[in-house]
Design a protein around this motif. Structure first.
Motif, PDB file in Angstrom:
ATOM      1  N   PHE A   1      -5.977  -8.434  -0.339  1.00 29.51           N
ATOM      2  CA  PHE A   1      -7.247  -8.974  -0.217  1.00 29.51           C
ATOM      3  C   PHE A   1      -7.547 -10.362   0.410  1.00 29.51           C
ATOM      4  O   PHE A   1      -6.509 -11.217   0.002  1.00 29.51           O
ATOM      5  CB  PHE A   1      -8.179  -8.646  -1.290  1.00 29.51           C
ATOM      6  CG  PHE A   1      -8.284  -7.333  -1.701  1.00 29.51           C
ATOM      7  CD1 PHE A   1      -9.211  -6.578  -1.243  1.00 29.51           C
ATOM      8  CD2 PHE A   1      -7.209  -6.773  -2.464  1.00 29.51           C
ATOM      9  CE1 PHE A   1      -9.634  -5.091  -1.849  1.00 29.51           C
ATOM     10  CE2 PHE A   1      -7.353  -5.583  -2.802  1.00 29.51           C
ATOM     11  CZ  PHE A   1      -8.482  -4.748  -2.628  1.00 29.51           C
TER      12      PHE A   1
ATOM     13  N   GLY B   1      -2.847  -2.621   3.318  1.00 30.94           N
ATOM     14  CA  GLY B   1      -2.623  -1.755   2.147  1.00 30.94           C
ATOM     15  C   GLY B   1      -2.687  -0.420   2.418  1.00 30.94           C
ATOM     16  O   GLY B   1      -1.971   0.005   3.433  1.00 30.94           O
TER      17      GLY B   1
ATOM     18  N   LYS C   1     -12.399  -9.123   1.017  1.00 30.23           N
ATOM     19  CA  LYS C   1     -12.251  -8.198   1.693  1.00 30.23           C
ATOM     20  C   LYS C   1     -10.943  -7.656   1.721  1.00 30.23           C
ATOM     21  O   LYS C   1      -9.903  -8.429   2.161  1.00 30.23           O
ATOM     22  CB  LYS C   1     -12.646  -8.300   3.372  1.00 30.23           C
ATOM     23  CG  LYS C   1     -12.618  -7.198   4.359  1.00 30.23           C
ATOM     24  CD  LYS C   1     -12.998  -7.709   5.546  1.00 30.23           C
ATOM     25  CE  LYS C   1     -12.800  -6.679   6.620  1.00 30.23           C
ATOM     26  NZ  LYS C   1     -13.111  -7.032   8.098  1.00 30.23           N
ATOM     27  N   GLN C   2     -10.762  -6.251   1.804  1.00 29.69           N
ATOM     28  CA  GLN C   2      -9.112  -5.683   1.866  1.00 29.69           C
ATOM     29  C   GLN C   2      -8.860  -5.907   3.250  1.00 29.69           C
ATOM     30  O   GLN C   2      -9.338  -5.517   4.276  1.00 29.69           O
ATOM     31  CB  GLN C   2      -9.118  -4.329   1.434  1.00 29.69           C
ATOM     32  CG  GLN C   2      -7.882  -3.675   1.467  1.00 29.69           C
ATOM     33  CD  GLN C   2      -7.846  -2.269   1.087  1.00 29.69           C
ATOM     34  OE1 GLN C   2      -8.714  -1.670   0.511  1.00 29.69           O
ATOM     35  NE2 GLN C   2      -6.626  -1.513   1.410  1.00 29.69           N
TER      36      GLN C   2
ATOM     37  N   ASP D   1      -2.804  -3.023  -2.704  1.00 35.62           N
ATOM     38  CA  ASP D   1      -3.658  -3.604  -1.603  1.00 35.62           C
ATOM     39  C   ASP D   1      -3.612  -5.314  -1.168  1.00 35.62           C
ATOM     40  O   ASP D   1      -3.667  -5.765  -2.513  1.00 35.62           O
ATOM     41  CB  ASP D   1      -4.839  -3.174  -1.203  1.00 35.62           C
ATOM     42  CG  ASP D   1      -5.025  -1.653  -1.449  1.00 35.62           C
ATOM     43  OD1 ASP D   1      -4.062  -0.980  -0.850  1.00 35.62           O
ATOM     44  OD2 ASP D   1      -5.803  -0.933  -2.061  1.00 35.62           O
TER      45      ASP D   1
ATOM     46  N   GLY E   1       0.562  -1.331   0.051  1.00 34.70           N
ATOM     47  CA  GLY E   1       0.044   0.075   0.059  1.00 34.70           C
ATOM     48  C   GLY E   1       0.632   1.189  -0.165  1.00 34.70           C
ATOM     49  O   GLY E   1       0.523   2.190   0.879  1.00 34.70           O
TER      50      GLY E   1
ATOM     51  N   SER F   1      -8.675   2.645  -0.629  1.00 33.12           N
ATOM     52  CA  SER F   1      -8.390   1.931  -1.839  1.00 33.12           C
ATOM     53  C   SER F   1      -7.471   2.329  -2.982  1.00 33.12           C
ATOM     54  O   SER F   1      -7.604   3.440  -3.367  1.00 33.12           O
ATOM     55  CB  SER F   1      -9.871   1.651  -2.810  1.00 33.12           C
ATOM     56  OG  SER F   1      -9.559   0.758  -4.233  1.00 33.12           O
TER      57      SER F   1
END
Length: 324
Positions: free
Chosen positions: A194, A204, A200-201, A192, A156, A215
């Motif tokens: 998941f 990140g 689901k994230q 990121d 991220g 995001s």
């Protein structure tokens, strides 16, 4: 795991042992996979900035040769010298491709960019890698988390390290009947991460207060930011006891790429050096498509482990990145 799959320890896959070493002051390290017998390999490079050594040995267009070791390390291209320590270790034990007067150990390597975390002037070197080889002699189950090549890994990073989160390395394996497939993966992605099952994230890009996940994809669309190339990478190696030739292992490495797409977004960008190795270590007869499908699955699960089993607290990581 369902569908007849059983989770196993990666140490149960014969023909490979793992060793790791790290420097927590410099926040970098090295992870080594040592091969004890005959093997065939393949590779898939889908990112724009890989730092690698001798990777062409896995091309189906080169002579068939068993590799002696695979090295994952930090330090970007500077860290590629770590392979010298692995070659020294192997030569001392007369392990390598036979030539007049001795052997030439066949060692491939890929590195992540971790120079902006810890002390970027310190990189994995031959001494550190030699130590990782000594650690591999014990044949123990390798540790996942902020160790080895995953010591300086993060995800991220669209807005810099200050809004990134810690990641690491993971080992995961599964068995289906006699078939075994495992993975070693270092997650140092631009994007990121998941949960590949729920979508689901879980790790990140963070907001500027480091309180909530953002995001990366949405921020890219919003800001239209040009990416800085070559400073991120997800490295993976698939290991199976199934028997395949070099061309087939290259295909399995390519099929495993879908495991990256399930678990990381954005992925395979020009800012990443994403590379997947794949090695056949045994003689089990299996369908190439099933092995490729399972390789993608264990890779996705390995990526999840790499960001959930790292042992750096949020406070420690925040202090580390703010220090830079």
């Amino acid at each position: 795991m369902g569908e007849g799959l059983q989770e196993i320890k990666i140490s149960e896959i014969a023909g490979v042992t793992f060793g790791q070493a790290q420097d927590y002051t410099a926040m970098t390290g090295v992870s080594v996979a040592l091969f004890s017998g005959e093997n065939t390999g393949g590779i898939d490079v889908s990112g724009g900035g890989p730092a690698s050594r001798e990777a062409h040995l896995l091309s189906p267009y080169t002579d068939t040769k068993s590799l002696n070791a695979l090295v994952f390390a930090g330090g970007s291209a500077y860290g590629l010298g770590a392979a010298d320590g692995v070659m020294k270790y192997l030569e001392e034990r007369n392990r390598g491709f036979a030539v007049p007067g001795g052997v030439v150990p066949l060692v491939v390597q890929s590195d992540i960019f971790d120079l902006t975390l810890g002390d970027g002037r310190v990189r994995p070197d031959a001494k550190m890698a030699y130590g990782a080889c000594l650690a591999a002699e014990a044949g123990r189950e390798p540790v996942s988390g902020s160790v080895g090549a995953g010591t300086g890994a993060a995800v991220g990073k669209l807005y810099g390290m200050g809004q990134s989160q810690k990641a690491g390395i993971a080992f995961h394996a599964a068995q289906l009947g006699e078939l075994q497939v495992g993975v070693m993966v270092v997650v140092n992605a631009f994007g990121d991460v998941f949960d590949w099952e729920s979508g689901k994230q879980i790790r990140g890009l963070l907001d500027s207060k480091r309180q909530n996940l953002l995001s990366t994809e949405a921020e890219l669309y919003k800001q239209m930011i040009a990416l800085q190339t070559g400073t991120n990478t997800t490295l993976a190696a698939i290991f199976t006891n199934a028997q395949f030739n070099e061309g087939e292992m290259n295909k399995i490495a390519a099929m495993a790429r879908s495991g990256l797409a399930r678990a990381i977004s954005p992925v395979n960008t020009m800012a990443d050096g994403d590379t997947i190795y794949a090695f056949s270590l045994g003689e089990v007869k299996a369908d190439l498509n099933i092995v490729g499908l399972l390789a993608a699955r264990v890779l996705s699960e390995g990526i999840k482990k790499a960001v959930t089993q790292e042992d750096f607290s949020e406070e420690a990581y925040r202090n580390l990145v703010l220090a830079h």
